[in-house]
Motif scaffolding. Structure first.
Motif, PDB file in Angstrom:
ATOM      1  N   THR A 156       0.877  -0.922   0.366  1.00 38.03           N
ATOM      2  CA  THR A 156       0.364   0.087   0.236  1.00 38.03           C
ATOM      3  C   THR A 156       0.682   1.610  -0.021  1.00 38.03           C
ATOM      4  O   THR A 156       2.390   0.946  -0.126  1.00 38.03           O
ATOM      5  N   GLY A 157       0.092   1.925  -0.163  1.00 37.51           N
ATOM      6  CA  GLY A 157       0.851   3.514  -0.127  1.00 37.51           C
ATOM      7  C   GLY A 157       0.064   4.894  -0.341  1.00 37.51           C
ATOM      8  O   GLY A 157      -1.444   4.671   0.380  1.00 37.51           O
ATOM      9  N   HIS A 158      -0.001   6.498  -0.089  1.00 37.29           N
ATOM     10  CA  HIS A 158      -0.709   7.349   0.200  1.00 37.29           C
ATOM     11  C   HIS A 158      -2.255   7.155  -0.929  1.00 37.29           C
ATOM     12  O   HIS A 158      -2.790   7.115  -0.399  1.00 37.29           O
ATOM     13  N   GLU A 159      -1.861   6.556  -1.549  1.00 36.61           N
ATOM     14  CA  GLU A 159      -2.854   7.062  -2.370  1.00 36.61           C
ATOM     15  C   GLU A 159      -4.098   5.846  -1.614  1.00 36.61           C
ATOM     16  O   GLU A 159      -4.663   6.123  -2.533  1.00 36.61           O
ATOM     17  N   LEU A 160      -3.703   4.422  -2.060  1.00 36.85           N
ATOM     18  CA  LEU A 160      -4.149   3.838  -1.169  1.00 36.85           C
ATOM     19  C   LEU A 160      -5.145   3.610  -0.356  1.00 36.85           C
ATOM     20  O   LEU A 160      -5.713   3.453   0.004  1.00 36.85           O
ATOM     21  N   ASN A 161      -4.118   3.994   0.522  1.00 40.09           N
ATOM     22  CA  ASN A 161      -5.044   4.365   1.687  1.00 40.09           C
ATOM     23  C   ASN A 161      -5.824   5.590   1.776  1.00 40.09           C
ATOM     24  O   ASN A 161      -6.840   5.477   2.404  1.00 40.09           O
ATOM     25  N   HIS A 162      -5.730   6.321   1.285  1.00 37.69           N
ATOM     26  CA  HIS A 162      -6.616   7.528   1.424  1.00 37.69           C
ATOM     27  C   HIS A 162      -8.140   6.731   0.580  1.00 37.69           C
ATOM     28  O   HIS A 162      -9.154   7.548   0.558  1.00 37.69           O
ATOM     29  N   ALA A 163      -7.391   6.290  -0.521  1.00 36.53           N
ATOM     30  CA  ALA A 163      -9.370   5.743  -1.469  1.00 36.53           C
ATOM     31  C   ALA A 163      -9.953   4.537  -0.192  1.00 36.53           C
ATOM     32  O   ALA A 163     -10.600   4.555  -0.562  1.00 36.53           O
ATOM     33  N   LEU A 164      -9.204   4.016   0.358  1.00 44.10           N
ATOM     34  CA  LEU A 164      -9.432   2.952   1.808  1.00 44.10           C
ATOM     35  C   LEU A 164     -10.588   4.128   2.867  1.00 44.10           C
ATOM     36  O   LEU A 164     -11.748   4.584   2.797  1.00 44.10           O
ATOM     37  N   VAL A 165      -9.591   5.395   2.705  1.00 42.12           N
ATOM     38  CA  VAL A 165     -10.891   6.387   3.337  1.00 42.12           C
ATOM     39  C   VAL A 165     -11.837   6.619   3.019  1.00 42.12           C
ATOM     40  O   VAL A 165     -12.854   6.842   3.675  1.00 42.12           O
ATOM     41  N   ALA A 166     -11.804   7.449   1.891  1.00 42.17           N
ATOM     42  CA  ALA A 166     -13.032   7.856   1.607  1.00 42.17           C
ATOM     43  C   ALA A 166     -14.350   6.558   0.855  1.00 42.17           C
ATOM     44  O   ALA A 166     -15.547   6.811   1.046  1.00 42.17           O
ATOM     45  N   ALA A 167     -13.643   4.976   1.171  1.00 41.63           N
ATOM     46  CA  ALA A 167     -14.687   4.088   0.588  1.00 41.63           C
ATOM     47  C   ALA A 167     -14.981   3.814   1.608  1.00 41.63           C
ATOM     48  O   ALA A 167     -15.998   3.855   1.747  1.00 41.63           O
ATOM     49  N   LEU A 168     -15.111   3.815   3.008  1.00 42.87           N
ATOM     50  CA  LEU A 168     -15.234   3.628   3.777  1.00 42.87           C
ATOM     51  C   LEU A 168     -15.813   4.723   4.281  1.00 42.87           C
ATOM     52  O   LEU A 168     -16.912   3.916   4.751  1.00 42.87           O
ATOM     53  N   MET A 169     -15.490   5.948   4.081  1.00 43.62           N
ATOM     54  CA  MET A 169     -16.602   6.914   4.846  1.00 43.62           C
ATOM     55  C   MET A 169     -18.028   7.246   4.473  1.00 43.62           C
ATOM     56  O   MET A 169     -18.711   7.847   4.566  1.00 43.62           O
ATOM     57  N   ALA A 170     -17.301   6.511   2.598  1.00 40.64           N
ATOM     58  CA  ALA A 170     -19.086   6.717   1.577  1.00 40.64           C
ATOM     59  C   ALA A 170     -20.100   5.585   2.062  1.00 40.64           C
ATOM     60  O   ALA A 170     -20.604   5.773   1.322  1.00 40.64           O
ATOM     61  N   ASP A 171     -19.530   4.796   3.138  1.00 36.96           N
ATOM     62  CA  ASP A 171     -20.552   3.785   3.216  1.00 36.96           C
ATOM     63  C   ASP A 171     -20.919   3.787   4.847  1.00 36.96           C
ATOM     64  O   ASP A 171     -19.748   2.578   5.528  1.00 36.96           O
ATOM     65  N   PRO A 172     -21.821   4.548   4.702  1.00 41.32           N
ATOM     66  CA  PRO A 172     -22.379   4.648   6.530  1.00 41.32           C
ATOM     67  C   PRO A 172     -23.180   2.736   7.212  1.00 41.32           C
ATOM     68  O   PRO A 172     -22.626   3.147   8.506  1.00 41.32           O
ATOM     69  N   ALA A 173     -22.947   2.019   6.505  1.00 43.67           N
ATOM     70  CA  ALA A 173     -23.813   0.499   6.784  1.00 43.67           C
ATOM     71  C   ALA A 173     -22.643   0.387   7.311  1.00 43.67           C
ATOM     72  O   ALA A 173     -22.166  -0.877   8.038  1.00 43.67           O
ATOM     73  N   ALA A 174     -20.964   0.615   6.955  1.00 49.47           N
ATOM     74  CA  ALA A 174     -19.679   0.376   7.178  1.00 49.47           C
ATOM     75  C   ALA A 174     -18.934   0.268   8.702  1.00 49.47           C
ATOM     76  O   ALA A 174     -18.471  -0.574   8.980  1.00 49.47           O
ATOM     77  N   TRP A 175     -19.638   1.378   9.037  1.00 51.26           N
ATOM     78  CA  TRP A 175     -18.998   2.111  10.496  1.00 51.26           C
ATOM     79  C   TRP A 175     -20.003   2.198  11.322  1.00 51.26           C
ATOM     80  O   TRP A 175     -21.518   2.461  11.012  1.00 51.26           O
ATOM     81  N   GLU A 176     -19.610   2.412  12.763  1.00 50.83           N
ATOM     82  CA  GLU A 176     -20.434   2.529  13.270  1.00 50.83           C
ATOM     83  C   GLU A 176     -19.937   3.972  14.601  1.00 50.83           C
ATOM     84  O   GLU A 176     -18.855   3.901  14.832  1.00 50.83           O
ATOM     85  N   LEU A 177     -20.142   4.827  14.923  1.00 50.10           N
ATOM     86  CA  LEU A 177     -19.946   5.433  15.774  1.00 50.10           C
ATOM     87  C   LEU A 177     -20.125   5.284  17.183  1.00 50.10           C
ATOM     88  O   LEU A 177     -21.181   5.628  17.441  1.00 50.10           O
ATOM     89  N   ALA A 178     -19.603   4.794  18.251  1.00 49.32           N
ATOM     90  CA  ALA A 178     -19.271   4.496  18.991  1.00 49.32           C
ATOM     91  C   ALA A 178     -19.416   5.270  20.585  1.00 49.32           C
ATOM     92  O   ALA A 178     -18.175   5.742  20.334  1.00 49.32           O
TER      93      ALA A 178
END
Length: 302
Positions: free
Chosen positions: A280-302
């Protein structure tokens, strides 16, 4: 070798326990040259109130100041670093400080800088960790909310793959394979102790001749690219050797994990999940962050 940096026990609550937000107990200042611009920057990192987050305040040449939050939505693609831009104002190479603040459980801080790029120091995050620990940490009244991954999110680019899935705490498994070095792996829980002792000392790295060619290109083209790169600011590889030797075993993969932690910090909350990273590198790291944040069903704020 780096001196031993002690981590106070109160920074490391048990996995799954609740904690309050925290800021620095005192401000600290550091100065150094940037990896890409080669210019000298003066940085002051100060306490900030609850719910402030990490904010970069850049002083411009005309005397104005501009605030750039350390959040994923302000990320701008720049070569070989993590950069943020808001209203035309750029701050670059923020990943080592962001990783150190997140790993040492500092949620709120104001980072004032008089240039566009943070210092690279020796290419590692240890100078930032030492400064943060010397300044101390103080808890605040507000509760800290953790982003807990609830289903797997993955991105890939050829052999480069990055995945985060549910799991307690933050666990990272990293892999790279380099010519003359072969397969290099590291895996473990990211705690203040493991970060300071095993991840932070790992330096930015690259092939010596490629880095020097990039530096010449940047100079000739008058572009801010690797102008501060040298054996004093990075682990430079010559065939199967590192100029000056390795700081820690498997240093290249540990540095990739350092960058993952810094880039993931742009989420704005501590993240709980299991990360698997290959090349991995910065571009892929940020792609993961963007994909994660674009999918509210993939996370919850505890």
């Amino acid at each position: 070798m780096h001196p031993t940096v002690a981590v106070p026990a109160e920074i490391s609550p048990p996995i799954g326990s609740r904690r309050s937000q925290a800021t620095l107990a005192a401000a600290f200042a550091r100065a150094g040259r940037g990896l890409h611009t080669g210019g000298r920057a003066h940085v002051r990192v100060s306490p900030a109130p609850a719910d402030h987050g990490i904010v970069f305040r850049r002083r411009l040449e005309d005397g104005r100041v501009a605030d750039v939050p350390g959040l994923w939505r302000y990320r701008e693609s720049q070569p070989l670093c993590t950069a943020l831009r808001r209203d035309g104002v750029l701050v670059r190479t923020v990943e080592h400080l962001m990783a150190s603040l997140r790993a040492l459980a500092i949620d709120n801080a104001l980072v004032e800088i008089d240039a566009e790029e943070l210092p690279i120091f020796d290419g590692s995050a240890t100078p930032w960790c030492a400064a943060i620990l010397a300044a101390g940490r103080v808890e605040q009244a507000a509760a800290c909310r953790t982003l807990r991954v609830t289903r797997t999110v993955a991105v890939c680019d050829g052999r480069r793959t990055l995945r985060i899935e549910p799991g307690p705490g933050l666990h990272v498994a990293g892999h790279v394979e380099l010519s003359y070095f072969g397969r290099i792996d590291w895996a473990g829980a990211i705690t203040p102790e493991s970060f300071v002792g095993e991840i932070a000392p790992a330096r930015s790295f690259g092939r010596f001749f490629r880095a020097m060619a990039g530096r010449v290109y940047g100079f000739a083209a008058r572009k801010p690219f690797l102008q501060g790169c040298s054996p004093h600011s990075a682990a430079l590889l010559v065939r199967g050797h590192v100029i000056g030797g390795l700081r820690v075993p498997g240093e290249p993969v540990r540095h990739r994990i350092l960058d993952v932690i810094g880039d993931l910090a742009l989420v704005g909350h501590p993240v709980e999940g299991r990360i698997t990273a290959a090349h991995t590198g910065h571009e892929l790291n940020h792609a993961l962050v963007a994909a994660l944040m674009a999918d509210p069903a993939a996370w919850e704020l505890a």
